[in-house]
Each structure stands twice: as structure tokens, then as C-alpha cells.
Scaffold this motif. Structure first.
Motif, PDB file in Angstrom:
ATOM      1  N   VAL A   1      -0.396   8.599   5.197  1.00  0.00           N
ATOM      2  CA  VAL A   1      -1.578   8.161   5.928  1.00  0.00           C
ATOM      3  C   VAL A   1      -1.224   6.897   6.702  1.00  0.00           C
ATOM      4  O   VAL A   1      -0.618   5.979   6.149  1.00  0.00           O
ATOM      5  CB  VAL A   1      -2.738   7.872   4.955  1.00  0.00           C
ATOM      6  N   PRO A   2      -1.584   6.804   7.990  1.00  0.00           N
ATOM      7  CA  PRO A   2      -1.307   5.565   8.734  1.00  0.00           C
ATOM      8  C   PRO A   2      -2.190   4.417   8.251  1.00  0.00           C
ATOM      9  O   PRO A   2      -3.411   4.566   8.132  1.00  0.00           O
ATOM     10  CB  PRO A   2      -1.621   5.951  10.178  1.00  0.00           C
ATOM     11  N   VAL A   3      -1.561   3.275   7.968  1.00  0.00           N
ATOM     12  CA  VAL A   3      -2.280   2.081   7.526  1.00  0.00           C
ATOM     13  C   VAL A   3      -1.823   0.914   8.400  1.00  0.00           C
ATOM     14  O   VAL A   3      -0.637   0.590   8.434  1.00  0.00           O
ATOM     15  CB  VAL A   3      -2.011   1.755   6.057  1.00  0.00           C
ATOM     16  N   THR A   4      -2.756   0.301   9.115  1.00  0.00           N
ATOM     17  CA  THR A   4      -2.427  -0.817   9.990  1.00  0.00           C
ATOM     18  C   THR A   4      -2.578  -2.129   9.234  1.00  0.00           C
ATOM     19  O   THR A   4      -3.627  -2.414   8.663  1.00  0.00           O
ATOM     20  CB  THR A   4      -3.338  -0.825  11.225  1.00  0.00           C
TER      21      THR A   4
ATOM     22  N   ARG B   1      -9.021   4.006   5.123  1.00  0.00           N
ATOM     23  CA  ARG B   1     -10.240   4.733   4.781  1.00  0.00           C
ATOM     24  C   ARG B   1     -10.166   6.150   5.339  1.00  0.00           C
ATOM     25  O   ARG B   1      -9.303   6.456   6.158  1.00  0.00           O
ATOM     26  CB  ARG B   1     -11.477   4.031   5.353  1.00  0.00           C
ATOM     27  N   GLY B   2     -11.098   6.997   4.892  1.00  0.00           N
ATOM     28  CA  GLY B   2     -11.176   8.341   5.439  1.00  0.00           C
ATOM     29  C   GLY B   2     -10.821   9.400   4.414  1.00  0.00           C
ATOM     30  O   GLY B   2     -10.309   9.116   3.322  1.00  0.00           O
TER      31      GLY B   2
ATOM     32  N   GLU C   1     -10.606   8.397  -3.471  1.00  0.00           N
ATOM     33  CA  GLU C   1     -10.986   6.988  -3.515  1.00  0.00           C
ATOM     34  C   GLU C   1     -11.835   6.608  -2.305  1.00  0.00           C
ATOM     35  O   GLU C   1     -11.794   7.250  -1.260  1.00  0.00           O
ATOM     36  CB  GLU C   1      -9.748   6.086  -3.575  1.00  0.00           C
ATOM     37  N   GLY C   2     -12.599   5.537  -2.456  1.00  0.00           N
ATOM     38  CA  GLY C   2     -13.394   5.063  -1.330  1.00  0.00           C
ATOM     39  C   GLY C   2     -12.519   4.504  -0.227  1.00  0.00           C
ATOM     40  O   GLY C   2     -12.742   4.749   0.950  1.00  0.00           O
TER      41      GLY C   2
END
Length: 355
Positions: free
Chosen positions: A68-71, A80-81, A87-88
């Protein structure tokens, strides 16, 4: 204390612990861009890639199958998503960046990521390697195949040297409770041409602290002034802290006698405290249960009365030789017998533990 779970244990733990916020108890020192382990690695630093401010593709140690891309900004960020699973959201931060050189790969940058899925009380860590010149990902180290809680990286031990990646990790034994890993191992990985594979996994030699004596300088290999990571390495056992080592916190070492605790200020050991039922003694043979007369006979003019409160009394052994740098051993007595003593800097030994 937050700790990592294996893939097999995570689903049940998320359901059980959902709604509880984590209180991070891992040893943590804020990361510094361009952290290095040797002079050779310093030549591998690159100013072209903003390692603390970019987007990374992460699985949070296989929390999800597809990265998952995390900036990240200044080394921290949130994911998120639906792609992150049940998880939230994920809280992600960089724990350590190390530059170096590896065979067949040349200049590389290794980054240890810390992931805290919310709302849960566990965390995961993920070690990935990138090309130092352009920032392209090369690969990651494999997830550990363990039946229980996953091992925890001691981030400040991460290095690139002798043609491989290496770090110390705290592993859980079969009977270890959640939050108290008891095995410290040194693990290394090497690039095999396609991926990073584990090269070695070795238990660190452990010191039996029940056989060591307390002095104004510490206890055996544990020396006043050491960092939390240095204490672990010196003893060969995981250290469990009650708070952030960069402030004031107490800690216990796996396998150490009950009643033995360590006090840290700004990630520096300032006191070693001994309470019942620990039976360890000072170098002069003083221990819990020693009488007031025995203390006075043993230390003579170098021990003085510090305070008296009711039936309690405090005596302070302060060796006069300059090499001891003002360090002391403080003995707290009740009804004429030692019920607790602590060695280290005067102020810390007088307190013995963090508030």
C-alpha cells in the motif's frame, strides 16, 4: 507495551484488542537521516533522495498481501482505505535509515519502518532496501516464520557491513508472556541475486546477573552511562522498558533476578536498583537484609547518614576516589536493616525509579 504479532495471531488480536490505544514501550531513539555504521558507509550518503519525505509501498510486515502506498513527511505518515485491511488506519514512521554497500547491488539504503495499525495494541516492523542513487526499491527482508509473537528489531543495531544487513532482535520463547520477549539474537541477511535471504540467526551470549555484584559503576557488564541498546548487547538479553528511554523510565532485563531494575534518563543508565526478593550483593557483600552496623563497619568514613523518617533511615556510600565521579550506593533501611539499595548517580540512586 505494544508488541508485534505473527500473521497467524494478528486477526484474533485485532478483534480482542480493538478499541484500546497502544502505549509504545519499544526502545526508541528518533531516527536521523543518513544514520551510518562505519566510515565506509558515510561515502554512500546521498542528498538526492529525500528519504524522510517520500511515498513508500508497504505491507506492514504482511498485514496485507499487496503493498500500500504510504506518504511520509518528516518520517511519519498515515495510511487509510480499504487496501489496508480491517484496521481503521495505519500509523507509520521511519525508525532507522542506514546507508552502505552490498555485493552485486552497490550503494544501498536500508530503512526500518514501524507500523501501528489502529485501533490495536500491537505493532509491526518492516525492513526494506533501496538503491541509494535513485531511491528505487530493491527488496525487503522476509517475514519471520514463528508460531507466536513476532520478534522485535532493536533499531539502533541495524547495520550494513561485511556484505550483508544485520540487526539484533528480541524473540519470544514458548512461555514468554505478551510484552516480555526473553531471547536476544543477532540476525543477518544477504542478497542472493533475486531477493534478501536470511544468512544467520545467532543467540547472543547471556550474562547471569544473579552472579554479578553491584558497584557504584553498575553491575557486571551493565555500566552507568550505557544506552538501553548497549545494556541489551552487554547482557545478551532483551530489556523491557516501562516508558520512553529518551525521557525517564525504568526497565527490567529478561532472566534477571526479581527485584532488580534499571533507571534511564535521556537513554542513559543512571541507576541500578535492588529490592526484595533479589539476593544480589554489592562488591563488599552488602545486600537486602544487611544490618546498619554491618554497613558502618564495612564502609567506615565513606558512608554517611542522609535522612531519617520515622523508623526509616538512609545511608549513602560515597567513595572518595576521583575515578568514581561522584557515583554512590544509597541504602534505605527499615528497623535497622537494608530493605532496598541503588547504585549510580547520586540523584538517581536516591530516587531509584522514575515517577
Amino acid at each position: 507495551m505494544t508488541h508485534m504479532l505473527s500473521t497467524r495471531a494478528r486477526a484474533a488480536t485485532v478483534a480482542l484488542l480493538s478499541g484500546f490505544l497502544a502505549v509504545a514501550m519499544t526502545i526508541f531513539v528518533p531516527p536521523a537521516q543518513g544514520s551510518v555504521g562505519s566510515g565506509e558507509e558515510r561515502s554512500s550518503r546521498t542528498a538526492d533522495v529525500a528519504w524522510m519525505n517520500r511515498t513508500y509501498d508497504l505491507t506492514c510486515d504482511d498485514e496485507v498481501d499487496t503493498p500500500v502506498p504510504v506518504t511520509l513527511s518528516d518520517g511519519t505518515g498515515t495510511a487509510r482505505g480499504d487496501a489496508i485491511g480491517p484496521e481503521g488506519y495505519w500509523e507509520v514512521e521511519i525508525q532507522r535509515i542506514v546507508h552502505g554497500s552490498l555485493p552485486r547491488l552497490g550503494k544501498v539504503t536500508s530503512i526500518l519502518f514501524y507500523c501501528h495499525p489502529q485501533p490495536t495494541n500491537y505493532f509491526t516492523q518492516e525492513l526494506r532496501v533501496y538503491d541509494s542513487d535513485d531511491g528505487d526499491e530493491i527488496g525487503r527482508t522476509p517475514t519471520f516464520d514463528v508460531s507466536g509473537f513476532s520478534p522485535e528489531f532493536r533499531q539502533n543495531t541495524l547495520e550494513i557491513e561485511d556484505g550483508h544487513l544485520s540487526a539484533d532482535l528480541a524473540f519470544y520463547g514458548e512461555q514468554d508472556p505478551h510484552g516480555h520477549p526473553s531471547i536476544l539474537r543477532h540476525v543477518s541477511w544477504a542478497w542472493d541475486g533475486r531477493e534478501f535471504a536470511k544468512r544467520s540467526e545467532t543467540d547472543l551470549s547471556r550474562t547471569d546477573l544473579s552472579r554479578e555484584q553491584v558497584t557504584v559503576d553498575g553491575m557486571g557488564p551493565v555500566r552507568i552511562g550505557m544506552s538501553a541498546e548497549q545494556v541489551e548487547k552487554a547482557v545478551g538479553a532483551p530489556l523491557t522498558l516501562l516508558g520512553d528511554a529518551s525521557h525517564c523510565t525504568d526497565g527490567t532485563l529478561a532472566g534477571a533476578p526479581d527485584g532488580l531494575s534499571l533507571m534511564f534518563m535521556e537513554n542513559s543508565l543512571v541507576a541500578v536498583s535492588v529490592d526484595s526478593p533479589a539476593t544480589v550483593s554489592t562488591a563488599s557483600g552488602m545486600r537486602v537484609g544487611t544490618t546498619r552496623d554491618e554497613l558502618l563497619d564495612t564502609y567506615g568514613d565513606e558512608i554517611t547518614k542522609d535522612s531519617v523518617e520515622g523508623a526509616s533511615e538512609r545511608l549513602v556510600f560515597a567513595p572518595t576516589a576521583s575515578r568514581f565521579s561522584g557515583r554512590v550506593i544509597v541504602f534505605d533501611l527499615s528497623d535497622g536493616q537494608v530493605e532496598r539499595f541503588a547504585a549510580g548517580t547520586r540523584d538517581a540512586a536516591a530516587v531509584g525509579s522514575c515517577p
